[in-house]
Enzyme design. Sequence first.
Site, PDB file in Angstrom:
ATOM      1  N   ASP A   1     -10.531   3.338   3.724  1.00  0.00           N
ATOM      2  CA  ASP A   1     -10.591   1.894   3.527  1.00  0.00           C
ATOM      3  C   ASP A   1     -12.028   1.393   3.736  1.00  0.00           C
ATOM      4  OD1 ASP A   1      -9.249  -0.471   2.889  1.00  0.00           O
ATOM      5  OD2 ASP A   1      -8.885  -1.006   4.975  1.00  0.00           O
TER       6      ASP A   1
ATOM      7  N   LYS B   1       0.850  -1.205   0.000  1.00  0.00           N
ATOM      8  CA  LYS B   1       0.000   0.000   0.000  1.00  0.00           C
ATOM      9  C   LYS B   1       0.886   1.256   0.000  1.00  0.00           C
ATOM     10  CE  LYS B   1      -3.726  -2.699   1.942  1.00  0.00           C
ATOM     11  NZ  LYS B   1      -4.420  -3.233   3.104  1.00  0.00           N
TER      12      LYS B   1
ATOM     13  N   GLN C   1      -4.496  -1.810   9.430  1.00  0.00           N
ATOM     14  CA  GLN C   1      -4.367  -3.115   8.783  1.00  0.00           C
ATOM     15  C   GLN C   1      -5.052  -4.199   9.621  1.00  0.00           C
ATOM     16  OE1 GLN C   1      -3.107  -3.751   5.657  1.00  0.00           O
ATOM     17  NE2 GLN C   1      -3.809  -5.845   5.975  1.00  0.00           N
TER      18      GLN C   1
END
Length: 285
Positions: free
Chosen positions: A122, A55, A99
């Site tokens: 996200d 990422k 994450q």
Amino acid sequence: MPALILDGKALAKKSEAELSLRVEGLKKISGGAVPILSTILVGDDPASATYVKMKANACQRIGMESLKVEMPGSTTTQQLHDTIIELNNNPNVHGILLQHPVPEQINERLCFDAIELGKDVDGVTCLGFGRMAMNEEAYGCATPRGIMRLLAAYGISLEGMNAVVVGRSPILGKPMAMMMLNENATVTICHSRTKGLSDIIKRADIVVGAVGRREFIRADWIKEGAVVVDAGFHPGGVGDIELAPLVDRVRAYTPVPGGVGPMTINTLIYQTVEAGEKKQKQKQK
Ligand code: NAP
């Protein structure tokens, strides 16, 4: 007729070229500032570390910045929550990625929901999910939104389709089903307690495999001419769907690798650029 390959790798590459230009444009009007994605990695799980690195690399490729936050495996919910609040309050940060998964002593849902809606690039907060489900403005969860962008890029309309999503996780199956419903598909969501799974899949015009089990969905469960989307990835380059026998008898499919994965990362940076642009517009008002 050979099936259409829904090439996520190629689409992500094309999108990166467009995003680079948008970042360049932002830089010009903001006096050199670029969008910043903050990535939070808790613990030392090698797979998670690799995803975070991928990422960060994607940010770099389009001229954006990433701010890496690494926390030990012993981190508490309170410590992670405090870190997220600090990033919410940091005016230089445009997007926050926590994450998944975090170590088990942490209340992941509470920490996801601490992310400010405008920085939830996200698409993991309950608020963002609810707004997306209601067709209100919100960043979509990156993997399903990446799948929707891929289908749209190849001209696959979901209108009136029988869609079957296998998996109901908060980051994939559930938001996927909502996004497809919003595009007027008739959606069935399957999970570990579903009865008669193969018969349900046999009626699907589009199938999304989001199970996390190697080639769990068998090729002979999928009807001729269906669209096949495989979110899974397992060693040896196979997904959650037995894909090899299908390539000549379905309408379209996502390859593994090179289908859904690159679109997930691309959607994260795409939404961070959008967040940066929104912030810049607000400043100019
Ligand atoms: P997850 O949280 O483990 O969820 C798996 C889902 O599959 C659950 O809803 C589970 O049902 C369902 N399931 C398990 N066994 C089943 C069975 N026998 N029949 C029907 N459904 C069953 O996984 P996830 O995070 O959603 O990920 C799913 C897959 O997508 C994994 O392969 C993962 O690696 C992949 N993934 C890829 C990306 C990407 O960027 N490419 C991103 C995220 C995930 P219950 O709810 O009943 O337990």
